[in-house]
Design an enzyme around this catalytic site. Structure first.
Site, PDB file in Angstrom:
ATOM      1  CG  PHE A 135      -1.443   3.681   6.451  1.00  0.00           C
ATOM      2  CD1 PHE A 135      -0.197   4.296   6.490  1.00  0.00           C
ATOM      3  CD2 PHE A 135      -2.315   4.023   5.435  1.00  0.00           C
ATOM      4  CE1 PHE A 135       0.172   5.226   5.524  1.00  0.00           C
ATOM      5  CE2 PHE A 135      -1.968   4.949   4.461  1.00  0.00           C
ATOM      6  CZ  PHE A 135      -0.722   5.544   4.507  1.00  0.00           C
ATOM      7  CG  ASP A 220      -9.195   4.273   8.503  1.00  0.00           C
ATOM      8  OD1 ASP A 220      -9.811   4.011   7.451  1.00  0.00           O
ATOM      9  OD2 ASP A 220      -8.032   4.711   8.519  1.00  0.00           O
ATOM     10  CE  LYS A 249      -6.591   2.208   0.679  1.00  0.00           C
ATOM     11  NZ  LYS A 249      -5.600   2.482  -0.358  1.00  0.00           N
TER      12      LYS A 249
HETATM   13  C1  LIG Z   1      -7.078   2.252   6.452  1.00  0.00           C
HETATM   14  C2  LIG Z   1      -6.622   3.412   5.634  1.00  0.00           C
HETATM   15  N1  LIG Z   1      -6.918   4.652   6.044  1.00  0.00           N
HETATM   16  C3  LIG Z   1      -6.550   5.729   5.334  1.00  0.00           C
HETATM   17  C4  LIG Z   1      -5.804   5.602   4.181  1.00  0.00           C
HETATM   18  C5  LIG Z   1      -5.414   6.823   3.398  1.00  0.00           C
HETATM   19  O1  LIG Z   1      -6.213   6.934   2.287  1.00  0.00           O
HETATM   20  P1  LIG Z   1      -5.789   7.931   1.097  1.00  0.00           P
HETATM   21  O2  LIG Z   1      -4.548   7.384   0.486  1.00  0.00           O
HETATM   22  O3  LIG Z   1      -6.976   7.914   0.177  1.00  0.00           O
HETATM   23  O4  LIG Z   1      -5.576   9.267   1.715  1.00  0.00           O
HETATM   24  C6  LIG Z   1      -5.472   4.332   3.721  1.00  0.00           C
HETATM   25  C7  LIG Z   1      -4.677   4.151   2.495  1.00  0.00           C
HETATM   26  O5  LIG Z   1      -4.102   3.146   2.240  1.00  0.00           O
HETATM   27  C8  LIG Z   1      -5.885   3.207   4.470  1.00  0.00           C
HETATM   28  O6  LIG Z   1      -5.585   1.956   4.078  1.00  0.00           O
END
Ligand SMILES: Cc1ncc(COP(=O)(O)O)c(C=O)c1O
Length: 395
Positions: A135, A220, A249
């Protein structure tokens, strides 16, 4: 139902199945609803509230900054973004920082950076290999990057340039690598996809493959970064270093922020090639600096490791007791509990009744991601509430 919830249904786009609670206040690991009822928060804003709710260090930094300078354009230098960038570089293996507003925006920027690198150094290669179950965010390109068809199907056709391959398979990455590949992008531990841990040696094998092929490794760490896994960054636990890393986050303990970090050799943007109006906003950066500094100076990652081990032991104890718990997994304070059937919603609602907020990760799984400042006593309380909730569901 409270008036606020009726009004939400009237005015707000319904993109989330909300829990019927209206939260109005938070302090530490606790939140209160509009009727004054208190809950232990094991959702933590979806792994965001690293220092808990309204931590004094963050509240003071934000208060001071909103009375000093709220926003100017990135046409000018500002001090909070430089201080945050310096702290990030001094405490990671990366050399340069770009600041933005969310995880998806950070990942979009990371992919743009990799494509730029591909244009400059890899004969125009532009494809990014990602993993199934991953994700990476909700923008169109990040939906294409995220290897989960439920996020992709409603929006077809998707932007090109992403190849989703089986998670935990170095062979799949090797097979998908072509002359068009500029990067591999992975979460060190898949959060939204189920708290899926990498197999031993998977990440080292991916690192070695990227080196062999001359392509970039993007990690990520939007969910795993900033202490959540028991180290400041998850990559530290796997003996590898990414070329590009994204954060969001937990970085500012609740104030919206995102960051792209890159090694010098991968930091190939030049002026005008990327940007963001609010990225590096002084208030967000002040919150980020206060959060990161507090985490580093007080070894909050160490606390996440210790209390995470205590929590997972408690959850494993429940697994012994309830046969319908089929798995307990995770690392630091990013943990999941899986059931043999789709009872996660009922367990979550029973926990809510008992005064504990948890996240329904999947129909058959819960996720726990409390603030990193949590202690064993609160864990005992949460495990006790979860025990009662599970008992009410049956065995
Ligand atoms: C690993 C990861 N990358 C990216 C995102 C997306 O982040 P945002 O909701 O701040 O756009 C999330 C959100 O849960 C995530 O867990």
């Amino acid at each position: 139902m409270s008036n606020w919830q009726e009004l939400e249904h009237k005015y707000f786009m319904s993109t989330v199945d909300r829990v019927p609670v209206t939260l109005v206040r938070g302090e530490g690991v606790w939140v209160w609803d509009e009727d004054g009822r208190q809950y232990l928060d094991f959702v933590g804003g979806w792994a965001v509230d690293s220092l808990g709710h309204c931590h004094p260090a963050v509240a003071e930094a934000v208060t001071e900054q909103v009375h000093t300078l709220i926003q100017v354009s990135n046409q000018f230098y500002t001090i909070p973004q430089v201080r945050l960038a310096e702290l990030l570089v001094q405490n990671s293996c990366l050399d340069k920082v770009f600041l933005c507003n969310s995880g998806a925006e950070a990942n979009e920027g990371a992919v743009k950076l990799a494509r730029r690198y591909g244009k400059l150094h890899l004969n125009g290669a532009y494809e990014v290999i990602t993993a199934t179950g991953s994700f990476h965010g909700r923008t169109l390109a990040m939906v294409a990057a995220s290897g989960q068809s439920k996020f992709q199907q409603p929006y077809l056709p998707l932007p090109v340039g992403f190849v989703n391959v089986g998670y935990n398979s170095i062979e799949a990455i090797k097979a998908a690598t072509t002359g068009q590949t500029c990067a591999v992008m992975l979460e060190p531990v898949q959060g939204e996809g189920g708290v899926n841990l990498p197999d031993d040696k998977y990440l080292t094998a991916v690192r070695a493959w990227c080196d062999q092929m001359g392509i970039l490794l993007i990690l990520d760490e939007v969910q795993t970064g900033v202490g959540r896994m028991g180290t400041l960054f998850a990559y530290e636990q796997y003996g590898i270093e990414p070329d590009i890393m994204t954060l969001a986050k937990g970085l500012a303990s609740g104030i919206p922020i995102g960051a792209i970090l890159a090694k010098d050799r991968a930091s190939v943007f030049t002026a005008g090639e990327h940007g963001s109006t609010f990225g590096g906003n002084p208030v967000a950066c002040a919150a980020g600096y206060a959060t990161l500094r507090f985490i580093i100076e007080n070894d909050i990652a160490g606390n996440a490791k210790r209390v995470g081990e205590y929590l997972i032991a408690g959850l494993k104890g429940l697994r012994q007791k309830f046969q319908f718990i089929t798995d307990v997994r995770g690392c630091g304070l990013l943990l999941a509990m899986e059931f043999s059937s789709d009872i996660a919603q009922s367990v979550m609602m029973a926990c809510l009744d008992g005064g504990l907020l948890v996240n329904r990760l999947k129909p058959n799984a819960l996720r726990f991601m409390p603030p990193l400042i949590i202690g064993n006593q609160e864990v005992d309380e949460a495990v006790g509430i979860l025990d009662k909730a599970l008992s009410s569901i049956g065995n």
